[in-house]
Design a protein around this motif. Structure first.
Motif, PDB file in Angstrom:
ATOM      1  N   UNK A 190       0.848  -1.192   0.000  1.00 13.22           N
ATOM      2  CA  UNK A 190       0.000   0.000   0.000  1.00 13.22           C
ATOM      3  C   UNK A 190       0.884   1.243   0.000  1.00 13.22           C
ATOM      4  N   UNK A 191       0.326   2.353  -0.429  1.00 14.89           N
ATOM      5  CA  UNK A 191       0.929   3.659  -0.180  1.00 14.89           C
ATOM      6  C   UNK A 191       0.160   4.254   0.990  1.00 14.89           C
ATOM      7  N   UNK A 192       0.739   4.219   2.159  1.00 14.99           N
ATOM      8  CA  UNK A 192       0.043   4.668   3.365  1.00 14.99           C
ATOM      9  C   UNK A 192      -0.345   6.139   3.287  1.00 14.99           C
ATOM     10  N   UNK A 193       0.401   6.939   2.501  1.00 15.84           N
ATOM     11  CA  UNK A 193       0.076   8.358   2.395  1.00 15.84           C
ATOM     12  C   UNK A 193      -1.311   8.556   1.802  1.00 15.84           C
ATOM     13  N   UNK A 194      -1.629   7.804   0.753  1.00 17.67           N
ATOM     14  CA  UNK A 194      -2.958   7.926   0.145  1.00 17.67           C
ATOM     15  C   UNK A 194      -4.053   7.648   1.169  1.00 17.67           C
ATOM     16  N   UNK A 195      -3.906   6.555   1.910  1.00 19.84           N
ATOM     17  CA  UNK A 195      -4.944   6.173   2.864  1.00 19.84           C
ATOM     18  C   UNK A 195      -5.054   7.179   4.004  1.00 19.84           C
ATOM     19  N   UNK A 196      -3.935   7.730   4.424  1.00 16.17           N
ATOM     20  CA  UNK A 196      -3.981   8.752   5.475  1.00 16.17           C
ATOM     21  C   UNK A 196      -4.696  10.012   4.980  1.00 16.17           C
ATOM     22  N   UNK A 197      -4.455  10.379   3.733  1.00 16.57           N
ATOM     23  CA  UNK A 197      -5.163  11.521   3.155  1.00 16.57           C
ATOM     24  C   UNK A 197      -6.667  11.267   3.125  1.00 16.57           C
ATOM     25  N   UNK A 198      -7.068  10.093   2.669  1.00 20.33           N
ATOM     26  CA  UNK A 198      -8.490   9.797   2.521  1.00 20.33           C
ATOM     27  C   UNK A 198      -9.196   9.724   3.873  1.00 20.33           C
ATOM     28  N   UNK A 199      -8.564   9.094   4.853  1.00 16.82           N
ATOM     29  CA  UNK A 199      -9.162   8.995   6.183  1.00 16.82           C
ATOM     30  C   UNK A 199      -9.303  10.384   6.808  1.00 16.82           C
ATOM     31  N   UNK A 200      -8.262  11.212   6.698  1.00 18.63           N
ATOM     32  CA  UNK A 200      -8.305  12.542   7.299  1.00 18.63           C
ATOM     33  C   UNK A 200      -9.385  13.402   6.647  1.00 18.63           C
ATOM     34  N   UNK A 201      -9.487  13.348   5.313  1.00 19.25           N
ATOM     35  CA  UNK A 201     -10.526  14.111   4.627  1.00 19.25           C
ATOM     36  C   UNK A 201     -11.916  13.648   5.053  1.00 19.25           C
TER      37      UNK A 201
END
Length: 509
Positions: free
Chosen positions: A170-181
């Motif tokens: 996974x690219x954890x950055x993508x998932x962190x962006x989506x969860x935060x949004x």
């Protein structure tokens, strides 16, 4: 003809202009002339502007401190200070310092809570949202945060299952962006953006200045990133703001930061506009940020206009999405990279949560010491808000820092990244990830650790950010094992210090 030699006259005018622009700020600011710093920074803001534009302001300022000491002149009227004892002086309550014109770069429709420079206006705006972000009120939003995390688990369980027992990349950055949004969208507008569920950075937007404009979609994460590059750069030379839209992006000017940044700023405004217009058209009884804003009144007793609603709501969305995602990703990375730290965190979570298979209650994890340690050490080592937030000494005042006397209108700032990595404060292992250091902080280290800023202008959403971060970290490390596929976290800096990607592997435990 003998009296006028136009080429000579033109050259003289250019020389005079250069002298006025570069020499006058140096000669007219005698109290700062003895402050060391980069040569060009003594005369012009161009030095700081170039560092910001290159995405390396925090690095350049840190290098300047390593070379010149704890007090450095980084612009003609701007002094950077690394001193834990100066935090309260510069940012604390009752000092009268105001935000500098750096914050004007963030104003598009109307000044929001973050960009408002007038202290009275800021106090009034902060009252609107302060109750919403109190410790008690934040707990009321726990179910909405947990709902987004549950959507994350469904996605990651699917990826882990498809990997057949191996680690799923996974690219954890993508998932962190989506969860935060999604979390802040739920809080601010009454519903998540759907990014986590759809594995997508797309959000609806419309022209913020035209409520009848059609709804379309945009990449919200990309827009925030480009907006950050623009605002950080313009904030260093605010006089360029009025001219930014006239700077083309073509073969003659290959740097597209202005055009892309201005379009991104309009896009971010449009994302807020689409959600505000939806709520105006279909009122809701749910208590969220937008409800509070619609109930608020200005100094004349009038409700906030549509543009004011958009600006205030977006202040929280930008802060809640951008800062949280760019903090959460490094925290996960540093834990995943260190097998010993990950094992120790697994042990604490297993002991406290037992066979729990899902998102824990915040009350179950909010006092776990090692969980807090890994989070705080990640915030220190990465330092999401890495630059020094600029404060201006008000008229009729002055202050003394490190033996230097600064008069009114001087701009002071404390560069958080440098403060968080100073070996004189944190020891010779200041550049290392060592969560155990938070078991025995010194008084100086407690003053220096400042991830949410300090004083009346500190992050209003700190309680929410801490709850969201602890819940995400506790849940995913209770449920998954991680492998790290990169040695270092490559970063850049717009307004925030941002990772450029985070390659990990996940597997159900």
């Amino acid at each position: 003809m003998g009296f006028f030699n136009f080429p000579v006259l033109a050259a003289a005018v250019h020389v005079l202009a250069v002298l006025i622009y570069f020499v006058h700020p140096y000669l007219s600011n005698e109290p700062l002339r003895r402050i060391p710093g980069p040569f060009l920074a003594r005369f012009t803001n161009i030095w700081l502007f170039l560092q910001a534009r290159r995405g390396r302001r925090f690095i350049a300022v840190n290098d300047a401190h390593r070379r010149f000491g704890p007090v450095v002149r980084i612009a003609p009227n701007h002094v950077s200070v690394v001193d834990p004892d100066a935090v309260n002086l510069i940012y604390g309550h009752g000092n009268g310092f105001t935000k500098s014109d750096f914050y004007d770069a963030f104003v598009s429709l109307r000044p929001g809570l973050f960009s408002t420079r007038n202290r009275a206006d800021h106090t009034r705006k902060r009252k609107v949202v302060s109750h919403l972000f109190s410790a008690k009120s934040t707990l009321e939003f726990e179910p909405f945060v947990k709902s987004t995390i549950e959507a994350l688990l469904r996605q990651w369980d699917g990826l882990s299952h498809s990997a057949g027992g191996s680690y799923a990349p996974i690219d954890a950055l993508d998932w962190c962006n989506w969860v935060a949004f999604d979390c802040i969208g739920d809080l601010a507008f009454g519903a998540p953006f759907g990014m986590t569920r759809n594995s997508s950075s797309t959000a609806e937007f419309r022209d913020a200045r035209n409520p009848l404009a059609p709804i379309t979609t945009a990449n919200a994460v990309d827009a925030l990133e480009k907006r950050g590059y623009l605002t950080c750069s313009l904030g260093c030379m605010i006089q360029l703001k009025s001219w930014a839209k006239w700077i083309p992006a073509n073969r003659m000017t290959p740097d597209p930061v202005f055009q892309q940044g201005l379009y991104a700023m309009d896009t971010v405004n449009g994302i807020g506009a689409a959600r505000v217009d939806e709520r105006i058209a279909k009122p809701s009884q749910r208590t969220d940020l937008l409800t509070k804003l619609m109930e608020a009144r200005d100094e004349n007793g009038k409700p906030l206009s549509r543009e004011e609603l958009i600006s205030e709501a977006l202040t929280q969305v930008v802060a809640g999405a951008d800062t949280t995602s760019n903090s959460l990703c490094p925290i996960i990375f540093y834990i995943a990279r260190d097998a010993v730290v990950q094992k120790k965190l697994h042990a604490e979570l297993d002991h406290e949560l037992g066979d729990l298979d899902g998102v824990p209650e915040y009350s179950q994890i909010k006092n776990l010491p090692y969980l807090w340690n890994v989070v705080k050490e990640g915030l220190r080592l990465h330092t999401t808000s890495a630059l020094g937030l600029a404060r201006e000494i008000p008229r009729g005042s002055s202050c003394t820092v490190q033996g230097h006397h600064f008069p009114e209108r001087t701009i002071l700032s404390i560069p958080s990244w440098t403060m968080h990595h100073d070996p004189d404060i944190w020891g010779p292992d200041a550049m290392e990830y060592r969560p155990e250091r938070f078991d025995y902080l010194t008084t100086e280290q407690k003053k220096a650790f400042n991830p949410f800023s300090f004083g009346p202008r500190a992050c209003s959403g700190r309680n929410l950010a801490e709850m969201e971060t602890l819940l995400v970290v506790a849940t995913i490390f209770k449920r998954y094992s991680f492998e790290c596929y990169q040695e270092e976290l490559v970063t850049t800096e717009g307004f925030l210090h941002k990772p450029l990607g985070c390659s990990l592997g996940i597997r159900r435990r």
